[in-house]
Design an enzyme around this catalytic site. Structure first.
Site, PDB file in Angstrom:
ATOM      1  N   TYR A 364       0.855  -1.193   0.000  1.00 46.10           N
ATOM      2  CA  TYR A 364       0.000   0.000   0.000  1.00 46.10           C
ATOM      3  C   TYR A 364       0.891   1.243   0.000  1.00 46.10           C
ATOM      4  CZ  TYR A 364      -4.305   2.604   1.361  1.00 46.10           C
ATOM      5  OH  TYR A 364      -5.401   3.446   1.409  1.00 46.10           O
ATOM      6  N   CYS A 365       0.694   2.121  -0.980  1.00 47.03           N
ATOM      7  CA  CYS A 365       1.372   3.410  -1.048  1.00 47.03           C
ATOM      8  C   CYS A 365       2.899   3.218  -1.031  1.00 47.03           C
ATOM      9  CB  CYS A 365       0.884   4.301   0.093  1.00 47.03           C
ATOM     10  SG  CYS A 365       1.412   6.038  -0.037  1.00 47.03           S
ATOM     11  N   VAL A 366       3.609   3.841  -0.073  1.00 41.43           N
ATOM     12  CA  VAL A 366       5.073   3.752  -0.066  1.00 41.43           C
ATOM     13  C   VAL A 366       5.550   2.321   0.126  1.00 41.43           C
ATOM     14  CG1 VAL A 366       5.425   6.123   0.691  1.00 41.43           C
ATOM     15  CG2 VAL A 366       5.150   4.330   2.391  1.00 41.43           C
ATOM     16  N   GLY A 368       4.127  -0.145  -1.255  1.00 46.08           N
ATOM     17  CA  GLY A 368       4.025  -0.689  -2.599  1.00 46.08           C
ATOM     18  C   GLY A 368       5.229  -0.322  -3.438  1.00 46.08           C
TER      19      GLY A 368
END
Length: 631
Positions: A364-366, A368
């Protein structure tokens, strides 16, 4: 949290002093405006006493706060000014030609014309016969904005004129920034962003003497709303963080992060939670979720009806969650290598624990972004088969079009952030303030108006509770992340970055990937997330979800909210994806579950370590674990 986080932010101090001065002035003014109608002398004296008591309480609170602040060695105020917002304001005032006589003449002429038009709606300055309005009708003003939606802004000529002039000047100043020549694209974006932030902060809705709703509330409560509002303000100043939700409404493990499970492994950097299955059979390949370390993991395990984790468990998936530790002084030297190594460590531990060859993953997000580097590292080592699939929630690898966050990423801003760190740690409150500024009207100024000016109680909202539950980060690693990825965009240059001594080349990733982006995402714009598809050598599925960075992800099927788009063709850009996309109502979660099963639908009975904490299975503690509660 670190005890020392750098110099006090003067912008926040001045704003607080201005609000307090206006509140004190309002109490004094309103106290003298007691109704002189049929009220008895006793009633008038009682009302006068109420106003005097409110004024005295306000003065005492402010004096106590100032004494408290003087006693602190290093006062932290990341509340409103994450990276020296005051200097951003100075940049706007210095670069825009606001002192140009022609500009000022234009302001004056258009402002005067607007003033006459607004006052004319109230029959002021013209013959009543020429008044376009009718008695009792609401004036038809030329500009509208949701900040001024309350009828109080249009009932009286003064407030109608104030907010209309503000909107006019906002349009002109922002257009001036957008049309300024002689700046490179990055500096231009930064100036426009800073200009909008300054304009938003100067709205008449943000100050008690120019906000009719706040004035009416103060008159109704005889000053109590202003006293309560200033209590909220001073509490936030002491906390160093804007409060969005009731601080006592949620408790970890009781009404949020309540999906049953056990902590089955931990390192100094993370704990690994395994959730208790609720089905007799589960997919053979388990799922390991890597949440962003910039916030707590339970964004994916909020209240049960919103929990992605609970839903995934109910779908017959063995779910593991990484819970990152909020950084302290012992973690000051951590770098990107450590977070990538943590991901490979978690993957290997789950494989060994359940005796499976591979795992599904979510980043998720960073996290990822880091997952992409992890996949490239494993591919370089010949270990790509450890990961059966990778799902990316609003994650970027190409930061060329990374949105408004890039306005905080230049040499000056990165250096400012480094100076704000203490013991090598960046205080999470500064990062929270930076994200708030990205949506200033929604996440800062609406709360200033409601909670400071009107004295309203904070709502009980689990998502906002999570948003304010900040984590600290290793400063060395975080600054390198901003510099290497956001500023220099080196992750998409083959071999430009190394992880654990191995050059990273995203083109080596052949793992099947599911990429989710949010149509209205202001943190990881969909156009930026899409670019991940341009760097993969394996199969990928791209899904565009309705809403933004959080609501676009946390969208349970039963809610029947938003929609998502898929495209079974071979689009080569986000625009072509959208042009040929098929819209589906509701949540994309079932679509993802179907994709996961399409890779391998093999299921196994729930036995042994598939159920954590069973006979012979040594576990550390119950979920949600200790790390999520560290501050």
């Amino acid at each position: 949290m670190p005890s020392k986080v750098g110099p006090t932010d003067k912008t926040t101090d001045l704003f607080a002093e201005l609000l307090m001065a206006q509140a004190q002035g309002a109490l004094a003014l309103f106290g003298q405006m007691l109704p002189q109608s049929d009220a008895s002398v006793a009633e008038s004296e009682r009302e006068s006493g109420d106003w005097a008591e409110s004024a005295a309480r306000l003065q005492a609170m402010w004096a106590e706060f100032q004494v408290d602040q003087m006693a602190r060695v290093s006062a932290a105020s990341p509340l409103m000014d994450p990276f020296q917002w005051g200097q951003m304001t100075e940049t706007v005032l210095r670069q825009l030609p606001l002192a140009n006589p022609e500009v000022q003449q234009k302001f004056w002429e258009e402002g005067l014309a607007l003033t006459n038009a607004v006052l004319g709606q109230f029959g002021i300055g013209q013959n009543p016969a020429q008044n376009p309005g009718t008695e009792g009708s609401e004036p038809q003003l030329p500009r509208s904005d949701k900040r001024f939606a309350d009828p109080s802004w249009r009932r009286q000529p003064y407030f109608a004129m104030v907010h209309q002039l503000y909107l006019l000047l906002s349009e002109q100043v922002l257009a001036m920034a957008e049309n300024l020549e002689g700046l490179d694209a990055a500096k231009k974006r930064q100036l426009v962003f800073a200009t909008k932030a300054l304009i938003d902060g100067l709205s008449p809705a943000n100050f008690p003497l120019t906000n009719p709703v706040a004035i009416e509330k103060a008159l109704e409560t005889r000053g109590e709303s202003l006293v309560k509002g200033m209590e909220n303000l001073l509490a936030d100043l002491r906390r160093g963080q804007l409060t969005h939700t009731s601080p006592t409404a949620f408790k970890l493990g009781e009404n949020i992060a309540v999906t049953p499970g056990k902590v089955v492994y931990e390192t100094p950097l993370f704990q690994l939670i395994q959730y208790t299955p609720t089905t007799d059979k589960v997919l053979k390949t388990p799922l390991v979720i890597f949440p962003p370390w910039i916030n707590r993991f339970y964004i994916l395990d909020l209240a049960p009806k919103k929990s992605f984790v609970r839903w995934a468990v109910e779908q017959g998936i063995t779910v593991f969650m990484v819970s990152w530790k909020s950084a302290d002084a012992t973690m000051a030297d951590l770098q990107w290598d450590d977070y990538v190594q943590a991901q490979t460590d978690a993957i290997d531990h789950v494989r060994a624990r359940l005796d499976v060859p591979s795992v599904h993953t979510i980043g998720y997000c960073v996290a990822g972004t880091t997952l992409a580097a992890t996949l490239a590292l494993l591919a370089s080592r010949g270990e790509a088969d450890k990961v059966a699939s990778a799902t990316f929630f609003t994650a970027q690898v190409d930061f060329e079009e990374a949105g408004d966050l890039k306005n905080f990423i230049d040499d000056h801003q990165i250096e400012a952030l480094a100076q704000l760190s203490s013991d090598g740690i960046v205080d999470g409150r500064y990062l929270a303030a930076a994200f708030n500024v990205l949506r200033g009207n929604d996440l800062i100024w609406s709360y200033v108006e409601k909670n400071y000016l009107q004295g309203e109680e904070h709502p009980a909202f689990d998502l906002l509770h999570w948003n304010g539950d900040v984590t600290n980060l290793p400063a060395r690693w975080h600054c390198a992340y901003l510099r290497d990825l956001y500023r220099d965009n080196r992750l998409v240059e083959p071999g430009a970055l190394q992880v654990c001594g191995v050059p990273i080349d995203l083109r080596r990733i052949a793992t099947p990937c599911y990429i989710q982006a949010g149509r209205e995402d202001h943190i990881a714009p969909a156009k930026s997330v899409w670019k991940l598809t341009r760097h993969l050598s394996g199969p990928w599925t791209f899904v565009l979800a309705g809403s933004g960075h959080i609501a676009g992800v946390v969208n349970p099927p039963h809610a029947k909210k938003y929609q998502f788009w898929t495209n079974s063709g071979e689009p080569d850009s986000l625009d072509s994806f959208i042009a040929g996309a098929q819209e589906h109502p509701g949540s994309w979660w079932p679509h993802w579950r179907g994709w996961l099963e399409s890779l391998d639908e093999t299921s196994v009975p729930v036995r042994g370590r598939r159920k954590p904490g069973g006979r012979g299975d040594a576990v550390i503690e119950d979920a949600p674990g200790r790390y999520v509660a560290t501050r």
